[in-house]
Design a protein around this motif. Sequence first.
Motif, PDB file in Angstrom:
ATOM      1  N   CYS A  11      48.446  44.301  44.700  1.00 23.82           N
ATOM      2  CA  CYS A  11      47.554  45.457  44.729  1.00 23.82           C
ATOM      3  C   CYS A  11      46.225  45.086  45.381  1.00 23.82           C
ATOM      4  N   PRO A  12      45.412  46.097  45.729  1.00 22.26           N
ATOM      5  CA  PRO A  12      44.082  45.810  46.270  1.00 22.26           C
ATOM      6  C   PRO A  12      43.265  44.986  45.286  1.00 22.26           C
ATOM      7  N   ARG A  13      42.268  44.280  45.800  1.00 19.88           N
ATOM      8  CA  ARG A  13      41.468  43.364  45.002  1.00 19.88           C
ATOM      9  C   ARG A  13      40.921  44.037  43.745  1.00 19.88           C
ATOM     10  N   GLY A  14      41.075  43.365  42.620  1.00 18.77           N
ATOM     11  CA  GLY A  14      40.634  43.898  41.338  1.00 18.77           C
ATOM     12  C   GLY A  14      41.764  44.520  40.539  1.00 18.77           C
ATOM     13  N   GLY A  15      42.807  44.988  41.235  1.00 15.32           N
ATOM     14  CA  GLY A  15      43.936  45.618  40.545  1.00 15.32           C
ATOM     15  C   GLY A  15      43.798  47.125  40.478  1.00 15.32           C
ATOM     16  N   LEU A  16      44.854  47.789  40.059  1.00 13.45           N
ATOM     17  CA  LEU A  16      44.889  49.252  39.994  1.00 13.45           C
ATOM     18  C   LEU A  16      44.973  49.738  38.551  1.00 13.45           C
ATOM     19  N   PRO A  17      44.117  50.700  38.163  1.00 13.79           N
ATOM     20  CA  PRO A  17      44.280  51.350  36.857  1.00 13.79           C
ATOM     21  C   PRO A  17      45.439  52.341  36.935  1.00 13.79           C
ATOM     22  N   LYS A  18      45.865  52.840  35.781  1.00 17.93           N
ATOM     23  CA  LYS A  18      47.049  53.701  35.771  1.00 17.93           C
ATOM     24  C   LYS A  18      46.833  55.002  36.539  1.00 17.93           C
ATOM     25  N   GLU A  19      45.581  55.446  36.673  1.00 11.63           N
ATOM     26  CA  GLU A  19      45.312  56.676  37.416  1.00 11.63           C
ATOM     27  C   GLU A  19      45.640  56.540  38.901  1.00 11.63           C
ATOM     28  N   PRO A  76      46.779  58.775  44.269  1.00 11.92           N
ATOM     29  CA  PRO A  76      47.191  57.448  43.802  1.00 11.92           C
ATOM     30  C   PRO A  76      47.509  56.504  44.964  1.00 11.92           C
ATOM     31  N   GLN A  77      47.208  55.231  44.757  1.00 12.29           N
ATOM     32  CA  GLN A  77      47.386  54.241  45.815  1.00 12.29           C
ATOM     33  C   GLN A  77      48.754  53.580  45.815  1.00 12.29           C
ATOM     34  N   LEU A  78      49.508  53.712  44.709  1.00 15.53           N
ATOM     35  CA  LEU A  78      50.802  53.046  44.611  1.00 15.53           C
ATOM     36  C   LEU A  78      51.863  54.025  44.141  1.00 15.53           C
ATOM     37  N   LEU A  79      52.987  54.073  44.844  1.00 18.85           N
ATOM     38  CA  LEU A  79      54.139  54.872  44.445  1.00 18.85           C
ATOM     39  C   LEU A  79      55.263  53.949  44.019  1.00 18.85           C
ATOM     40  N   LEU A  80      55.749  54.128  42.789  1.00 22.47           N
ATOM     41  CA  LEU A  80      56.889  53.384  42.275  1.00 22.47           C
ATOM     42  C   LEU A  80      58.100  54.308  42.279  1.00 22.47           C
ATOM     43  N   ARG A  81      59.162  53.892  42.963  1.00 26.93           N
ATOM     44  CA  ARG A  81      60.414  54.651  42.943  1.00 26.93           C
ATOM     45  C   ARG A  81      61.333  53.989  41.926  1.00 26.93           C
ATOM     46  N   LEU A  82      61.659  54.733  40.884  1.00 26.22           N
ATOM     47  CA  LEU A  82      62.377  54.172  39.746  1.00 26.22           C
ATOM     48  C   LEU A  82      63.670  54.922  39.478  1.00 26.22           C
ATOM     49  N   LEU A 205      45.029  46.435  34.249  1.00 28.17           N
ATOM     50  CA  LEU A 205      44.935  46.659  35.691  1.00 28.17           C
ATOM     51  C   LEU A 205      46.174  46.038  36.317  1.00 28.17           C
ATOM     52  N   LEU A 206      46.896  46.811  37.121  1.00 25.40           N
ATOM     53  CA  LEU A 206      48.107  46.303  37.757  1.00 25.40           C
ATOM     54  C   LEU A 206      47.743  45.375  38.911  1.00 25.40           C
ATOM     55  N   LEU A 207      48.249  44.137  38.856  1.00 25.04           N
ATOM     56  CA  LEU A 207      47.992  43.150  39.902  1.00 25.04           C
ATOM     57  C   LEU A 207      49.019  43.242  41.026  1.00 25.04           C
ATOM     58  N   GLY A 208      50.261  43.544  40.676  1.00 22.05           N
ATOM     59  CA  GLY A 208      51.316  43.619  41.675  1.00 22.05           C
ATOM     60  C   GLY A 208      52.675  43.461  41.027  1.00 22.05           C
ATOM     61  N   ILE A 209      53.680  43.203  41.867  1.00 26.04           N
ATOM     62  CA  ILE A 209      55.057  43.094  41.404  1.00 26.04           C
ATOM     63  C   ILE A 209      55.672  41.825  41.991  1.00 26.04           C
ATOM     64  N   ALA A 210      56.311  41.039  41.138  1.00 21.90           N
ATOM     65  CA  ALA A 210      56.963  39.797  41.573  1.00 21.90           C
ATOM     66  C   ALA A 210      58.446  39.859  41.226  1.00 21.90           C
ATOM     67  N   ARG A 218      65.209  40.107  39.902  1.00 25.71           N
ATOM     68  CA  ARG A 218      64.715  41.082  38.935  1.00 25.71           C
ATOM     69  C   ARG A 218      63.193  41.167  39.004  1.00 25.71           C
ATOM     70  N   ALA A 219      62.649  42.373  39.006  1.00 26.85           N
ATOM     71  CA  ALA A 219      61.222  42.574  39.247  1.00 26.85           C
ATOM     72  C   ALA A 219      60.427  42.684  37.954  1.00 26.85           C
ATOM     73  N   SER A 220      59.168  42.240  38.036  1.00 28.60           N
ATOM     74  CA  SER A 220      58.240  42.375  36.914  1.00 28.60           C
ATOM     75  C   SER A 220      56.882  42.811  37.432  1.00 28.60           C
ATOM     76  N   ALA A 221      56.326  43.833  36.795  1.00 28.95           N
ATOM     77  CA  ALA A 221      54.974  44.288  37.107  1.00 28.95           C
ATOM     78  C   ALA A 221      53.997  43.434  36.301  1.00 28.95           C
ATOM     79  N   GLU A 222      53.075  42.796  36.992  1.00 26.89           N
ATOM     80  CA  GLU A 222      52.131  41.891  36.327  1.00 26.89           C
ATOM     81  C   GLU A 222      50.746  42.538  36.261  1.00 26.89           C
ATOM     82  N   PHE A 223      50.115  42.433  35.094  1.00 24.19           N
ATOM     83  CA  PHE A 223      48.851  43.091  34.822  1.00 24.19           C
ATOM     84  C   PHE A 223      47.759  42.086  34.460  1.00 24.19           C
TER      85      PHE A 223
END
Length: 290
Positions: A11-19, A76-82, A205-210, A218-223
């Motif tokens: 994610c962009p520097r600092g991370g993303l809030p849920k909004e 929103p800056q991030l779209l998750l397709r689930l 704050l969402l940092l990204g996905i690994a 298998r993916a994990s969202a890291e905060f």
Amino acid sequence: MDPEVYLLLHCPRGGLPKEQVRAELSPAHDRRPLPEGDKAIAAVWESRLQAQPWLFDAPKFRLHSATLVPIGSPGPQLLLRLGLTSYRDFLGTNWASSAAWLRQQGAADWGDRQAYLADPLGVGAALATADDFLVFLRRSRQVAEAPGLVDVPGGHPEPQALCPGDSPLHKDLPGELVVHELFSSVLREICDEVNLPLLTLSQPLLLGIARNETSAGRASAEFYVQCSLTSEQVRKYYMSGGPEAHESTGIIFMEIQSIPRLQETEMWAELCPSAKGAVFLYNQVQGSPP
């Protein structure tokens, strides 16, 4: 980098809030039926149940893909397709002996190595104390995955938290509630595993996905989550036990200033892939700029 981990997105520097995060649920984002049918999944599950009769199946969210919109775009800056999947399907695909072959076939048949895999989405937390330590846990040797290794607090967001029952439908899981569950679940896991009061934790704050390459991607969202307690206070809460105290055998604190060079230390080999992903993303998104 490390061969056990692949950074899908940071994610962009600092991370993303849920909004700043949006989720789109669709049956089109579920895994594809296996080329030779799903009987192999049932066979793996029955075999595992005979060896571990306490196992139980449960629905999970499946990560299909994630896309960051260009910086400066509205909304929103991030779209998750689930999609939706299950623990049973995870054992029968990502953890199956055929997992590498399934990835090859997915690439050949669909242009997507993950097409045939359950890929349940996990969550993890780079949890920082008030005196500038990150919190890690030594996993119990009794857990199924990464026994005895060092991990960050984490687990899975649960469809059943939004829609009770064993077979939730995509249409019954509104995207905004799924995002809320994703961010809430990481706080819930910290409270259950480290035994911390919810009021001591910041909003994640969402940092990204690994992707964990030891379980076929298998993916994990890291905060990133801040705690208002010192490391010693956190230790005392942890030692008094919690709902998931059985999942770990000890708590470890690492100075935040040492995290950028953690890969150069002996401790790195003791980290499980999800923890490595959290450390990489913390350094890229939340750590001190170079």
